[in-house]
Design an enzyme around this catalytic site. Structure first.
Site, PDB file in Angstrom:
ATOM      1  N   ARG A 117      30.932  86.324-101.193  1.00 50.48           N
ATOM      2  CA  ARG A 117      30.340  87.082-100.087  1.00 50.48           C
ATOM      3  C   ARG A 117      31.181  86.926 -98.826  1.00 50.48           C
ATOM      4  O   ARG A 117      31.349  87.865 -98.046  1.00 50.48           O
ATOM      5  CB  ARG A 117      28.902  86.616 -99.854  1.00 50.48           C
ATOM      6  CG  ARG A 117      28.154  87.476 -98.866  1.00 50.48           C
ATOM      7  CD  ARG A 117      26.689  87.161 -98.831  1.00 50.48           C
ATOM      8  NE  ARG A 117      26.425  85.814 -98.331  1.00 50.48           N
ATOM      9  CZ  ARG A 117      25.213  85.273 -98.247  1.00 50.48           C
ATOM     10  NH1 ARG A 117      24.154  85.965 -98.634  1.00 50.48           N
ATOM     11  NH2 ARG A 117      25.035  84.061 -97.787  1.00 50.48           N
ATOM     12  N   LYS A 136      27.847  88.910 -93.453  1.00 48.50           N
ATOM     13  CA  LYS A 136      27.217  87.836 -92.675  1.00 48.50           C
ATOM     14  C   LYS A 136      28.026  87.549 -91.410  1.00 48.50           C
ATOM     15  O   LYS A 136      28.525  86.428 -91.195  1.00 48.50           O
ATOM     16  CB  LYS A 136      27.077  86.593 -93.566  1.00 48.50           C
ATOM     17  CG  LYS A 136      25.795  85.819 -93.284  1.00 48.50           C
ATOM     18  CD  LYS A 136      25.458  84.881 -94.397  1.00 48.50           C
ATOM     19  CE  LYS A 136      24.394  83.881 -94.006  1.00 48.50           C
ATOM     20  NZ  LYS A 136      23.119  84.452 -93.613  1.00 48.50           N
TER      21      LYS A 136
END
Ligand code: COI
Length: 419
Positions: A163, A265
């Protein structure tokens, strides 16, 4: 920054004289001169890893859940909290400084190659650093658990690594390889092993950061990048503990927009929710649930976690479509729910469905699985169940946490053991 030697002979029987190499050829941890006399006696892989001396520090008192913890002042940044003062039964989600942090740098256009463990402390940045001026930064969150048999368990760290790489691509940053990321996490956890809460009392929260640390003035990607990992022992995220949380649906402010960065993120996503979150908390709510910015009727996510609704045997959650963070707990809960015979749907979920659900719960690394006791939308409050702790969220919480803490067999292959 004061740096400290680490010895990892336990993991790599024949380390180079001045480096600890991970399985990856490109990952290495530099051994730096140590200020400790007994430098050959400690290792992040040994229970004898020393407690760092704090006698020369200037302290300020801080309070974590009513438990006084001595914190190093900014001038004495390499000093850690006092382990003996921690009330392990009442850990919340507050920052505590620990012994070591991992740091790895690279220039733009190059690849990360050499990392090192440094004593935990403040970092130096140019006032013109890309992260400070233009928010070029990402973070991750994962946890290490201590098992009764002494093992230390990580939960799907390679998912966080992937990620981060996805986010780095979106934010024009180089990123460590999956292997480098996982190795760095292992080194950091083992170096800070004494800060991992006892079994069942909490976990060691691991916070990797990737930032544009080089100086820029005109808007452009920074010329240098820093990958850093620090850790902190944590308990429950919400002050409610494991009790149900109360959410308010935000109808004016949005967390993310199509084409934006909601799906990665990046640090800015979190600063952007502070205004709505602070207003909600001031009114007594636990947090805010955001709606999509186009139709203002589909659920997106809560400030710090994903959301699920339950109706009968069907569990639904907003699909990942660029504005929603692909949570690792979200993904894991979907698989756990499927394995327990639930039907799971990833799709657009309306506010009406939310208000008519049997149960609602949130998922995230920090929040784990949090049952929702009530939702307030346009002044109307809907409550769930008798005491808000739904049967389904309770069942999924138990299944996931038993796996993470090593209490049940890991049939999914999600757990990485460090010892
Ligand atoms: C996490 O769950 O690890 C997060 O990154 C959310 C953060 C706001 C605590």
């Amino acid at each position: 920054m004061e740096k400290c030697a680490v010895f990892a002979g336990g993991l790599h029987p024949t380390p180079a004289p001045n480096q600890i190499s991970g399985p990856s050829r490109t990952t290495s941890v530099k051994l730096l001169p140590t200020p400790f006399a007994e430098r050959t006696h400690f290792s992040p892989f040994s229970p004898k890893f020393p407690k760092l001396s704090s006698h020369s520090a200037t302290y300020s008192s801080s309070n974590i859940n009513g438990n006084p913890i001595r914190m190093a002042s900014p001038q004495t940044s390499s000093v850690t909290s006092e382990l003996d003062d921690i009330d392990w039964d009442n850990l919340g989600f507050g920052f505590m400084s620990t012994d070591y942090m991992y740091v790895m740098k690279c220039s733009q256009g190059e690849e990360f190659s050499k990392g090192e463990l440094q004593r935990f402390g403040n970092i130096e940045l140019s006032p013109s650093a890309g992260i400070l001026n233009y928010g070029q930064g990402l973070f991750e969150g994962l946890k290490a658990y201590r098992k009764h048999d002494g093992n230390i368990l990580l939960f799907r760290p390679e998912e966080n690594a992937s990620r981060l790489r996805m986010g780095a691509e979106r934010m024009c940053m180089p990123s460590p390889t999956v292997e480098q990321f996982v190795e760095a996490v292992k080194f950091t956890v083992l170096a800070n092993e004494r800060w991992i809460p006892p079994p069942g009392k909490g976990s060691l929260y691991i916070r990797p950061l990737l930032m544009g640390s080089g100086a820029v003035l005109g808007l452009a990607p920074a010329p240098e990048y820093t990958f850093l990992i620090y850790v902190s022992p944590v308990g429950n995220y919400f002050k409610e503990g494991l009790a149900p949380i109360n959410l308010i649906v935000e109808t004016e402010m949005h967390r993310a927009t199509p084409g934006g960065t909601g799906g990665v993120k990046t640090i800015g996503n979190y600063a952007a929710v502070l205004k709505a979150q602070s207003a909600a908390k001031a009114k007594g709510y636990s947090d805010v649930l955001y709606l999509d910015s186009v139709h203002k009727k589909y659920l997106e996510e809560v400030s710090s976690c994903n959301v699920f609704i339950v109706k009968g045997n069907v569990i639904s959650t907003p699909s990942i479509k660029g504005t929603i963070l692909p949570g690792i707990t979200r993904k894991s809960i979907i698989d756990v729910a499927l394995s327990q015979g639930f039907q799971v749907e990833e799709r657009e979920v309306t506010v009406d469905e939310l208000l008519n659900a049997d149960e609602v719960f949130c998922t995230g690394t920090a929040v784990v699985v949090s049952p929702v006791g009530s939702i307030t939308y346009l002044g109307k409050r809907v409550t769930y169940g008798e005491d808000g702790i739904g049967r389904v969220s309770q069942q999924l919480y138990s299944a996931l946490t038993s796996l993470q803490m090593g209490l049940t067999e890991d049939k999914m292959g999600w757990i990485m053991e460090l010892k």
